[in-house]
Design a protein around this motif. Structure first.
Motif, PDB file in Angstrom:
ATOM      1  N   ASN A  60      32.933  43.761 -12.527  1.00 43.50           N
ATOM      2  CA  ASN A  60      32.229  43.328 -13.911  1.00 43.50           C
ATOM      3  C   ASN A  60      33.259  44.014 -15.163  1.00 43.50           C
ATOM      4  O   ASN A  60      33.793  43.172 -16.074  1.00 43.50           O
ATOM      5  N   LYS A  64      35.442  41.853 -17.965  1.00 43.41           N
ATOM      6  CA  LYS A  64      35.037  41.942 -19.356  1.00 43.41           C
ATOM      7  C   LYS A  64      36.345  42.271 -20.000  1.00 43.41           C
ATOM      8  O   LYS A  64      36.667  41.873 -21.185  1.00 43.41           O
ATOM      9  N   MET A  98      29.043  32.910 -15.986  1.00 46.15           N
ATOM     10  CA  MET A  98      27.708  33.169 -16.230  1.00 46.15           C
ATOM     11  C   MET A  98      26.637  32.573 -15.245  1.00 46.15           C
ATOM     12  O   MET A  98      25.598  31.777 -15.524  1.00 46.15           O
TER      13      MET A  98
ATOM     14  N   LEU C  49      21.348  34.576 -28.826  1.00 43.73           N
ATOM     15  CA  LEU C  49      21.818  35.041 -27.360  1.00 43.73           C
ATOM     16  C   LEU C  49      21.153  36.514 -26.959  1.00 43.73           C
ATOM     17  O   LEU C  49      20.915  36.477 -25.662  1.00 43.73           O
TER      18      LEU C  49
ATOM     19  N   ASN D  60      19.083  31.278 -18.577  1.00 42.93           N
ATOM     20  CA  ASN D  60      20.459  31.525 -18.466  1.00 42.93           C
ATOM     21  C   ASN D  60      21.150  29.936 -18.789  1.00 42.93           C
ATOM     22  O   ASN D  60      22.295  30.053 -19.664  1.00 42.93           O
ATOM     23  N   ASN D  63      21.176  29.842 -22.533  1.00 46.21           N
ATOM     24  CA  ASN D  63      22.240  30.643 -23.333  1.00 46.21           C
ATOM     25  C   ASN D  63      23.586  29.900 -22.940  1.00 46.21           C
ATOM     26  O   ASN D  63      24.739  30.267 -23.800  1.00 46.21           O
ATOM     27  N   LYS D  64      23.854  29.424 -21.950  1.00 41.76           N
ATOM     28  CA  LYS D  64      25.282  28.949 -21.705  1.00 41.76           C
ATOM     29  C   LYS D  64      25.307  27.693 -22.644  1.00 41.76           C
ATOM     30  O   LYS D  64      26.361  27.410 -23.280  1.00 41.76           O
ATOM     31  N   LEU D  67      25.962  29.093 -26.185  1.00 43.86           N
ATOM     32  CA  LEU D  67      27.102  29.845 -26.310  1.00 43.86           C
ATOM     33  C   LEU D  67      28.352  28.901 -26.316  1.00 43.86           C
ATOM     34  O   LEU D  67      29.213  28.921 -27.253  1.00 43.86           O
ATOM     35  N   GLU D  88      36.111  39.278 -32.559  1.00 38.69           N
ATOM     36  CA  GLU D  88      35.524  40.577 -31.957  1.00 38.69           C
ATOM     37  C   GLU D  88      34.024  40.321 -32.048  1.00 38.69           C
ATOM     38  O   GLU D  88      33.507  41.060 -31.009  1.00 38.69           O
ATOM     39  N   GLU D  89      33.380  39.610 -32.591  1.00 43.96           N
ATOM     40  CA  GLU D  89      32.043  39.377 -32.625  1.00 43.96           C
ATOM     41  C   GLU D  89      31.789  38.742 -31.189  1.00 43.96           C
ATOM     42  O   GLU D  89      30.700  39.026 -30.491  1.00 43.96           O
ATOM     43  N   LEU D  90      32.667  37.873 -31.065  1.00 42.60           N
ATOM     44  CA  LEU D  90      32.115  36.924 -29.464  1.00 42.60           C
ATOM     45  C   LEU D  90      32.665  37.929 -28.551  1.00 42.60           C
ATOM     46  O   LEU D  90      31.966  37.910 -27.428  1.00 42.60           O
ATOM     47  N   VAL D  91      33.654  38.883 -28.635  1.00 45.74           N
ATOM     48  CA  VAL D  91      33.794  39.693 -27.487  1.00 45.74           C
ATOM     49  C   VAL D  91      32.831  40.681 -27.240  1.00 45.74           C
ATOM     50  O   VAL D  91      32.436  40.948 -26.300  1.00 45.74           O
ATOM     51  N   THR D  93      29.895  40.169 -27.933  1.00 45.70           N
ATOM     52  CA  THR D  93      28.485  39.484 -27.643  1.00 45.70           C
ATOM     53  C   THR D  93      28.497  39.290 -26.191  1.00 45.70           C
ATOM     54  O   THR D  93      27.734  39.529 -25.325  1.00 45.70           O
ATOM     55  N   LEU D  94      30.034  38.920 -25.651  1.00 51.57           N
ATOM     56  CA  LEU D  94      30.094  38.644 -24.263  1.00 51.57           C
ATOM     57  C   LEU D  94      29.851  39.954 -23.234  1.00 51.57           C
ATOM     58  O   LEU D  94      29.315  39.842 -22.321  1.00 51.57           O
ATOM     59  N   ARG D  95      30.246  40.894 -24.114  1.00 53.58           N
ATOM     60  CA  ARG D  95      30.175  42.507 -23.408  1.00 53.58           C
ATOM     61  C   ARG D  95      28.736  42.583 -22.913  1.00 53.58           C
ATOM     62  O   ARG D  95      28.342  43.260 -22.053  1.00 53.58           O
ATOM     63  N   LYS D  96      27.810  42.234 -24.165  1.00 54.75           N
ATOM     64  CA  LYS D  96      26.412  42.412 -23.721  1.00 54.75           C
ATOM     65  C   LYS D  96      25.615  41.422 -22.919  1.00 54.75           C
ATOM     66  O   LYS D  96      24.913  41.836 -22.075  1.00 54.75           O
ATOM     67  N   LEU D  97      26.468  40.279 -22.870  1.00 54.13           N
ATOM     68  CA  LEU D  97      25.811  39.412 -21.885  1.00 54.13           C
ATOM     69  C   LEU D  97      26.052  39.406 -20.446  1.00 54.13           C
ATOM     70  O   LEU D  97      25.500  39.173 -19.718  1.00 54.13           O
ATOM     71  N   MET D  98      27.416  40.051 -20.363  1.00 57.54           N
ATOM     72  CA  MET D  98      27.615  40.183 -18.968  1.00 57.54           C
ATOM     73  C   MET D  98      27.525  41.680 -18.293  1.00 57.54           C
ATOM     74  O   MET D  98      28.338  42.286 -17.884  1.00 57.54           O
ATOM     75  N   LYS D  99      26.331  42.037 -18.599  1.00 53.46           N
ATOM     76  CA  LYS D  99      26.101  43.328 -18.340  1.00 53.46           C
ATOM     77  C   LYS D  99      26.036  43.505 -16.717  1.00 53.46           C
ATOM     78  O   LYS D  99      25.487  42.760 -16.027  1.00 53.46           O
TER      79      LYS D  99
END
Lengths: 99, 99, 99, 99
Positions: A60, A64, A98, C49, D60, D63-64, D67, D88-91, D93-99
């Motif tokens: 993961n 990322k 996702m 989100l 989910n 969110n898809k 997004l 950078e904001e998108l990067v 956010t995606l890092r937070k969503l892909m935990k």
């Protein structure tokens, strides 16, 4: 029939990104070998489950890192150059990730 | 240094389960090598992302298979024999897996 | 029309577990209402989100709590009483949850 | 100290997107109420677990959808206008969503 692979998209990565991705994959390979050894040595189920979970986390993190660079370079560059196809491609990829 | 591994729990698996787990891990190793090759050949980001996602699914299936057998054998047997520690152990493991 | 619900499995929960589950669901309902309000007030995408992601975590915690009690009570009790059907039922449920 | 909320980012959504998001949230609210009723009526654990899992899938999907529109509009527009902060904001956010 596809005539050639030339049409395939490629991505030239910086030496730093390349090295970091390969290092991550080598470590993940090592983790998989470790799990195989655990199974060979009749390790206890929950010990194996936790290790597999750790590999999932490592994959993961790999994804990322790769996705972040993809957005910073390919996506941003193509949009700047007026190629908007990459927007739908990103949307589609994120939908697959996702699940 | 750990003085003794004797206290470590072990699990003797049936030849069928053993073989199936090792086969799955070999396939996953092959997938990781394939991803490494993709990075070495400058494959496109989204193509790599999708392959990594496939490995995550394969590891998830591996964990499901291992966990299922664990419940059918270790967990059920221990509860039958009056050893309830395994109940909390299973609860704890599932909490870690369902993060 | 279903003729009878008698065949349906039920579970009598302790007042503590019942109260804790209902409290969690009330909080989750509140979070969903909060997200609805955010959409109504044209909140920024990433802010929404992140909130949805928080609800996913809350639902996950709810499921962990419910599953833990299920294993400690229904599963352990049934196995002790020699009813092994619950083993396959648990395996099947976990397969659905670990998608 | 932040003096005002005016600095907060907002997003005006098309009537179609707005309606679709609100509809999804209403349905999810209904699902949560349904789960609350199941707990009140002492429903069986695995039946509840599967319903909660369905709500996670619905969130989910929400969110898809959100997004995807975010990337198609906010992200693409800002990059085109030379505002790269959104990358950078998108990067992030995606890092937070892909935990």
């Amino acid at each position: 029939m596809r005539e050639c692979d030339c049409s395939k998209k490629r991505k030239d990565r910086s030496p730093e990104e390349y090295k970091s991705l390969i290092n991550r994959l080598n470590r993940i390979s090592g983790q998989i070998n470790g799990i195989k050894k655990m199974v060979e040595e009749s390790a206890y189920c929950t010990d194996i489950l936790i290790q597999v979970s750790a590999v999932n986390s490592a994959l993961n993190s790999f994804n990322k890192a790769l996705l972040s660079e993809h957005i910073r370079t390919c996506v941003a560059d193509n949009i700047r150059e007026g190629d908007d196809e990459i927007v739908e491609e990103l949307v589609e990829t994120l939908r697959k990730l996702m699940k």
